[in-house]
Design an enzyme around this catalytic site. Structure first.
Site, PDB file in Angstrom:
ATOM      1  N   ILE A  14      19.167   1.350  29.811  1.00 11.53           N
ATOM      2  CA  ILE A  14      18.223   1.114  30.915  1.00 11.53           C
ATOM      3  C   ILE A  14      18.212  -0.381  31.263  1.00 11.53           C
ATOM      4  CG2 ILE A  14      15.839   1.346  31.733  1.00 11.53           C
ATOM      5  CD1 ILE A  14      15.436   3.618  29.768  1.00 11.53           C
ATOM      6  N   ARG A  89      10.137  12.833  21.879  1.00 19.23           N
ATOM      7  CA  ARG A  89       9.803  11.422  22.106  1.00 19.23           C
ATOM      8  C   ARG A  89       8.916  10.906  20.976  1.00 19.23           C
ATOM      9  NH1 ARG A  89       9.404  14.026  27.162  1.00 19.23           N
ATOM     10  NH2 ARG A  89      10.792  13.152  28.740  1.00 19.23           N
ATOM     11  N   HIS A 176       3.465  11.348  29.381  1.00 19.58           N
ATOM     12  CA  HIS A 176       4.894  11.560  29.590  1.00 19.58           C
ATOM     13  C   HIS A 176       5.389  12.396  28.423  1.00 19.58           C
ATOM     14  CE1 HIS A 176       8.905  10.826  30.933  1.00 19.58           C
ATOM     15  NE2 HIS A 176       9.261  10.218  29.839  1.00 19.58           N
TER      16      HIS A 176
HETATM   17  P1  A3D Z   1      19.291   1.815  24.314  1.00 21.56           P
HETATM   18  O1  A3D Z   1      20.488   1.879  25.183  1.00 21.56           O
HETATM   19  O2  A3D Z   1      19.439   2.163  22.870  1.00 21.56           O
HETATM   20  O3  A3D Z   1      18.678   0.334  24.435  1.00 21.56           O
HETATM   21  C1  A3D Z   1      17.659  -0.122  23.626  1.00 21.56           C
HETATM   22  C2  A3D Z   1      17.968  -1.565  23.292  1.00 21.56           C
HETATM   23  O4  A3D Z   1      16.865  -2.101  22.554  1.00 21.56           O
HETATM   24  C3  A3D Z   1      19.224  -1.767  22.434  1.00 21.56           C
HETATM   25  O5  A3D Z   1      20.145  -2.610  23.112  1.00 21.56           O
HETATM   26  C4  A3D Z   1      18.698  -2.404  21.153  1.00 21.56           C
HETATM   27  O6  A3D Z   1      19.567  -3.371  20.592  1.00 21.56           O
HETATM   28  C5  A3D Z   1      17.409  -3.047  21.659  1.00 21.56           C
HETATM   29  N1  A3D Z   1      16.448  -3.351  20.610  1.00 21.56           N
HETATM   30  C6  A3D Z   1      16.108  -2.608  19.529  1.00 21.56           C
HETATM   31  N2  A3D Z   1      15.194  -3.264  18.800  1.00 21.56           N
HETATM   32  C7  A3D Z   1      14.926  -4.424  19.446  1.00 21.56           C
HETATM   33  C8  A3D Z   1      14.068  -5.527  19.190  1.00 21.56           C
HETATM   34  N3  A3D Z   1      13.279  -5.553  18.104  1.00 21.56           N
HETATM   35  N4  A3D Z   1      14.033  -6.552  20.079  1.00 21.56           N
HETATM   36  C9  A3D Z   1      14.835  -6.534  21.167  1.00 21.56           C
HETATM   37  N5  A3D Z   1      15.674  -5.527  21.463  1.00 21.56           N
HETATM   38  C10 A3D Z   1      15.713  -4.492  20.603  1.00 21.56           C
HETATM   39  O7  A3D Z   1      18.116   2.717  24.892  1.00 21.56           O
HETATM   40  P2  A3D Z   1      17.774   3.028  26.440  1.00 21.56           P
HETATM   41  O8  A3D Z   1      17.898   1.774  27.225  1.00 21.56           O
HETATM   42  O9  A3D Z   1      18.500   4.245  26.865  1.00 21.56           O
HETATM   43  O10 A3D Z   1      16.229   3.449  26.277  1.00 21.56           O
HETATM   44  C11 A3D Z   1      15.267   2.488  25.895  1.00 21.56           C
HETATM   45  C12 A3D Z   1      13.919   3.141  25.612  1.00 21.56           C
HETATM   46  O11 A3D Z   1      13.419   3.740  26.802  1.00 21.56           O
HETATM   47  C13 A3D Z   1      13.922   4.254  24.566  1.00 21.56           C
HETATM   48  O12 A3D Z   1      12.780   4.147  23.736  1.00 21.56           O
HETATM   49  C14 A3D Z   1      13.838   5.527  25.399  1.00 21.56           C
HETATM   50  O13 A3D Z   1      13.256   6.599  24.683  1.00 21.56           O
HETATM   51  C15 A3D Z   1      12.948   5.059  26.508  1.00 21.56           C
HETATM   52  N6  A3D Z   1      13.003   5.874  27.730  1.00 21.56           N
HETATM   53  C16 A3D Z   1      11.813   6.100  28.360  1.00 21.56           C
HETATM   54  C17 A3D Z   1      11.783   6.834  29.526  1.00 21.56           C
HETATM   55  C18 A3D Z   1      10.475   7.089  30.200  1.00 21.56           C
HETATM   56  O14 A3D Z   1      10.433   7.735  31.228  1.00 21.56           O
HETATM   57  C19 A3D Z   1       9.246   6.555  29.635  1.00 21.56           C
HETATM   58  C20 A3D Z   1      12.963   7.358  30.071  1.00 21.56           C
HETATM   59  C21 A3D Z   1      14.160   7.112  29.406  1.00 21.56           C
HETATM   60  C22 A3D Z   1      14.165   6.348  28.235  1.00 21.56           C
END
Ligand code: A3D
Length: 316
Positions: A14, A89, A176
């Site tokens: 994201i 989640r 959510h």
């Molecule tokens: P991902 O591509 O794994 O990215 C997460 C990033 O966070 C990675 O690059 C990690 O290195 C980094 N990270 C982990 N710990 C730390 C820290 N302590 N400090 C800084 N960076 C850190 O995941 P994503 O981008 O696909 O998703 C991110 C989050 O969004 C997840 O928790 C998903 O569940 C959530 N999400 C929420 C929705 C909603 O509609 C609310 C939708 C989709 C995803």
């Protein structure tokens, strides 16, 4: 005139998409921070190199040091872990609470005047953790979920009716998760409410019920297809719409996780409701009238979020 600064905490799926969209929309300069070495730097440079081709101006910086977010106007938080197939989640609560506590402390230190948009799951609880850890006022800390959930609902409805997505409005309330409340009565095509469209023969009640259920399961549908992570394009677009409304003082009415203070009979809990987002953050919580069935679905969602907050507090 200085450009706005958008800080992205988390440079994953994201985070990278947010960085590209924020640049393409020229919302400001973009600072990305992540614990993964080289990733925020690499994504920042890669997108900066796309800018001459796409024709936009934005300065990109990537770092493993939180100082890069200093004085940001908006901070969008995706740091943490996403779910894998078979996980809910809520399974993410332990690990992501620790992450959000760290991020919140750094926002307090470096960007205490920012408008903070949390995306990390489980959303309604993580936004609560963020508000407590950052100490920012509740109107400056919101969660992104409703814009995404209603975008999914709009997409499915537009497909069913074979009309432009632009003419479909949809409303989703509540947490959510599986308890979210897609509000059929307040959703419409060019102003015509969905129940009227059923009467007009555009669709059947059964098909509409199936679309509502598909909307509730929208996140899991993508997780099951991708297998290695969760949705990222639509979540990023949704958070950018919220950031844009704040930065441009558009006062858009968007469903967001906001801290209720008596509205809908709920006090001191973050949950998805329609809000007006303008230059002061959440400027108004819009309280719509619910019928008995909608109120009971909303109450069910409220209790689900309350028990997650209790689980988070117990684990902390
Ligand atoms: P991902 O591509 O794994 O990215 C997460 C990033 O966070 C990675 O690059 C990690 O290195 C980094 N990270 C982990 N710990 C730390 C820290 N302590 N400090 C800084 N960076 C850190 O995941 P994503 O981008 O696909 O998703 C991110 C989050 O969004 C997840 O928790 C998903 O569940 C959530 N999400 C929420 C929705 C909603 O509609 C609310 C939708 C989709 C995803």
């Amino acid at each position: 005139m200085a450009r706005n600064k958008i800080a992205l905490v988390g440079a994953g799926q994201i985070g990278g998409t947010l960085a590209l969209l924020a640049g393409m929309k020229e919302l400001g300069d973009i600072a990305i921070v992540d614990i993964a070495e080289g990733v925020p730097q690499g994504k920042a440079l890669d997108i900066a190199e796309a800018a001459p081709v796409e024709g936009f101006d934005a300065k990109y910086s990537g770092s493993n040091d939180y100082e890069v977010i200093k004085d940001a106007d908006v901070v969008i938080v995706t740091a943490g872990v996403p779910r894998k197939p078979g996980m809910s989640r809520d399974d993410l609560i332990g690990i992501n609470t620790g992450v959000i506590n760290t991020v919140g402390a750094n926002i307090k230190k470096y960007a205490p005047n920012a408008f903070v948009i949390v995306i990390t799951n489980p959303l309604d609880v993580m936004v609560e953790v963020m508000q407590r850890a950052s100490g920012l006022p509740a109107n400056k800390v919101v969660g992104m979920a409703g814009v995404l959930d209603s975008a999914r609902f709009r997409h499915f409805l537009a497909e069913e009716f074979k009309v432009s997505v632009e003419d479909v409005n949809a409303f989703v309330l509540g947490g959510h998760g599986d308890t979210m409340v897609p509000l059929v009565r307040y959703s419409s095509v060019a102003g015509i409410p969905l129940p009227d469209l059923v009467k007009m023969g555009w669709t059947t009640q059964e098909k509409l019920d199936a679309i509502v259920q598909r909307t509730r399961d929208g996140g899991a549908e993508i997780v099951n297809l991708l297998k290695t992570g969760s949705a990222f394009y639509a979540p990023a677009s949704s958070a950018i719409a919220m950031a844009e409304s704040y930065l441009k003082d558009k006062r858009r009415v968007l469903p967001c996780a906001a801290r209720l203070d008596g509205q809908y009979g709920v006090k001191g809990l973050y949950i998805g409701v329609p809000v007006v987002i303008g230059k002061n953050g959440v400027e108004k919580i819009v309280e719509i009238e619910l019928n008995a069935e909608e109120q009971s679905m909303f109450d069910h969602s409220v209790s689900a979020v309350k028990s997650l907050v209790a689980a988070m507090e117990k684990a902390a």
